[in-house]
Design a protein around this motif. Structure first.
Motif, PDB file in Angstrom:
ATOM      1  N   SER A 214     125.177  -9.223  50.430  1.00 17.26           N
ATOM      2  CA  SER A 214     126.362  -9.878  49.882  1.00 17.26           C
ATOM      3  C   SER A 214     127.250 -10.406  51.000  1.00 17.26           C
ATOM      4  CB  SER A 214     127.151  -8.898  49.010  1.00 17.26           C
ATOM      5  OG  SER A 214     127.571  -7.785  49.791  1.00 17.26           O
TER       6      SER A 214
ATOM      7  N   ARG B 264     114.353  -0.277  41.995  1.00 16.59           N
ATOM      8  CA  ARG B 264     115.724   0.072  42.377  1.00 16.59           C
ATOM      9  C   ARG B 264     116.158  -0.550  43.688  1.00 16.59           C
ATOM     10  NH1 ARG B 264     116.164   6.533  40.877  1.00 16.59           N
ATOM     11  NH2 ARG B 264     115.677   6.333  38.626  1.00 16.59           N
ATOM     12  N   GLY B 265     115.238  -1.190  44.409  1.00 11.87           N
ATOM     13  CA  GLY B 265     115.609  -1.797  45.675  1.00 11.87           C
ATOM     14  C   GLY B 265     114.445  -1.824  46.647  1.00 11.87           C
TER      15      GLY B 265
ATOM     16  N   SER C 176     119.794  -1.011  47.853  1.00 13.72           N
ATOM     17  CA  SER C 176     119.650  -1.069  46.399  1.00 13.72           C
ATOM     18  C   SER C 176     119.526  -2.517  45.945  1.00 13.72           C
ATOM     19  CB  SER C 176     120.852  -0.413  45.726  1.00 13.72           C
ATOM     20  OG  SER C 176     122.032  -1.172  45.963  1.00 13.72           O
ATOM     21  N   ALA C 177     119.001  -2.694  44.751  1.00 14.18           N
ATOM     22  CA  ALA C 177     118.826  -4.039  44.206  1.00 14.18           C
ATOM     23  C   ALA C 177     120.154  -4.773  44.103  1.00 14.18           C
ATOM     24  CB  ALA C 177     118.148  -3.962  42.846  1.00 14.18           C
ATOM     25  N   SER C 178     121.231  -4.034  43.858  1.00 14.47           N
ATOM     26  CA  SER C 178     122.537  -4.671  43.729  1.00 14.47           C
ATOM     27  C   SER C 178     123.085  -5.159  45.062  1.00 14.47           C
ATOM     28  CB  SER C 178     123.539  -3.696  43.097  1.00 14.47           C
ATOM     29  OG  SER C 178     123.706  -2.551  43.919  1.00 14.47           O
ATOM     30  N   GLN C 179     122.568  -4.613  46.180  1.00 18.71           N
ATOM     31  CA  GLN C 179     123.033  -5.025  47.502  1.00 18.71           C
ATOM     32  C   GLN C 179     122.346  -6.291  47.994  1.00 18.71           C
ATOM     33  OE1 GLN C 179     122.180  -1.021  49.334  1.00 18.71           O
ATOM     34  NE2 GLN C 179     124.118  -1.443  50.372  1.00 18.71           N
TER      35      GLN C 179
ATOM     36  N   SER D 167     120.593  -9.998  47.927  1.00 13.51           N
ATOM     37  CA  SER D 167     120.564 -11.289  47.245  1.00 13.51           C
ATOM     38  C   SER D 167     119.180 -11.915  47.324  1.00 13.51           C
ATOM     39  CB  SER D 167     121.606 -12.238  47.846  1.00 13.51           C
ATOM     40  OG  SER D 167     121.321 -12.515  49.206  1.00 13.51           O
TER      41      SER D 167
END
Length: 218
Positions: free
Chosen positions: A169, A184-185, A200-203, A205
């Motif tokens: 990000s 999960r990543g 993690s997948a949310s971290q 892009s």
């Protein structure tokens, strides 16, 4: 001595370097490390005029870090002009992206922030989204050393065991060996010091494949 008084007593190249460092929120110590020199190298260059001048490779790498033209850091008899507007890159050239953050601790890659260009290698012909980025630290040494230029093709698939640019990000990124991916990543490998790092997948892009490298300075 105040910075303004010190700058007035320097030659144009050293004065411009200090101005760029101050404007960008950098410091001479982190920049020295980023170009592969000891922490006091640029401080001695400015204050003691040792070395008398920076070599071409050092100016090129500093120009990337400071987002300026290398000519601005070259000894000259007249004051340098303002930073030139980024010219369109010809079809035979490849974009160089990436700069260090102000603290010298993170790589920032802005797709719109072209900091230079380099001849496009044959294996990236037709790769419209391809780009190159300098290696600024030794976290992946000895595979990738400071001063290496790595070539990246975001359009090619990434597999476990590949060397990749992990895009995070806020335009942050790291260069790592991909160990494995999961729902999960991802798990990645850093070489120096050796450790595994999970994102993690949310971290994340995106993951961009490194397809080649070349040494810019010896």
């Amino acid at each position: 001595m105040p910075r303004s008084d010190q700058t007035q007593q320097l030659d144009p190249a050293r004065a411009r370097l200090l101005q760029l460092v101050e404007d960008g929120g950098h410091n001479l110590t982190s920049l020295s490390r980023a170009i592969g020199r000891n922490p006091g190298y640029l401080r001695d260059y400015v204050r003691k005029q040792s070395p008398a001048k920076l070599d071409e490779d050092e100016r090129a790498r500093l120009a990337v870090l400071l987002a300026c033209d290398p000519a601005e850091l070259r000894l000259q008899t007249t004051a340098p002009t303002a930073r030139p507007v980024q010219a369109p890159i010809p079809g035979g050239q490849l974009r160089i992206l990436g700069r260090m953050d102000a603290g010298g601790a993170a790589l920032l890659i802005d797709p719109e922030g072209v900091v230079g260009q380099t001849p496009r290698p044959p294996f990236l012909l037709g790769a419209s989204e391809g780009y190159a980025v300098y290696v600024f630290d030794d976290t992946m040494s000895p595979a990738f050393e400071p001063g290496h230029l790595v070539y990246v093709d975001p359009s090619r698939p990434v597999r476990d065991g590949d060397d990749v640019i992990v895009r995070l990000s806020e335009n942050r990124a790291v260069l790592r060996r991909l160990v494995r991916r999961g729902g999960r990543g991802v798990v990645t490998q850093q070489w120096n010091p050796a450790k595994r790092e999970e994102f993690s997948a949310s971290q994340i892009s995106s993951l961009h494949l490194i397809v080649g490298t070349t040494r810019v300075r010896g």
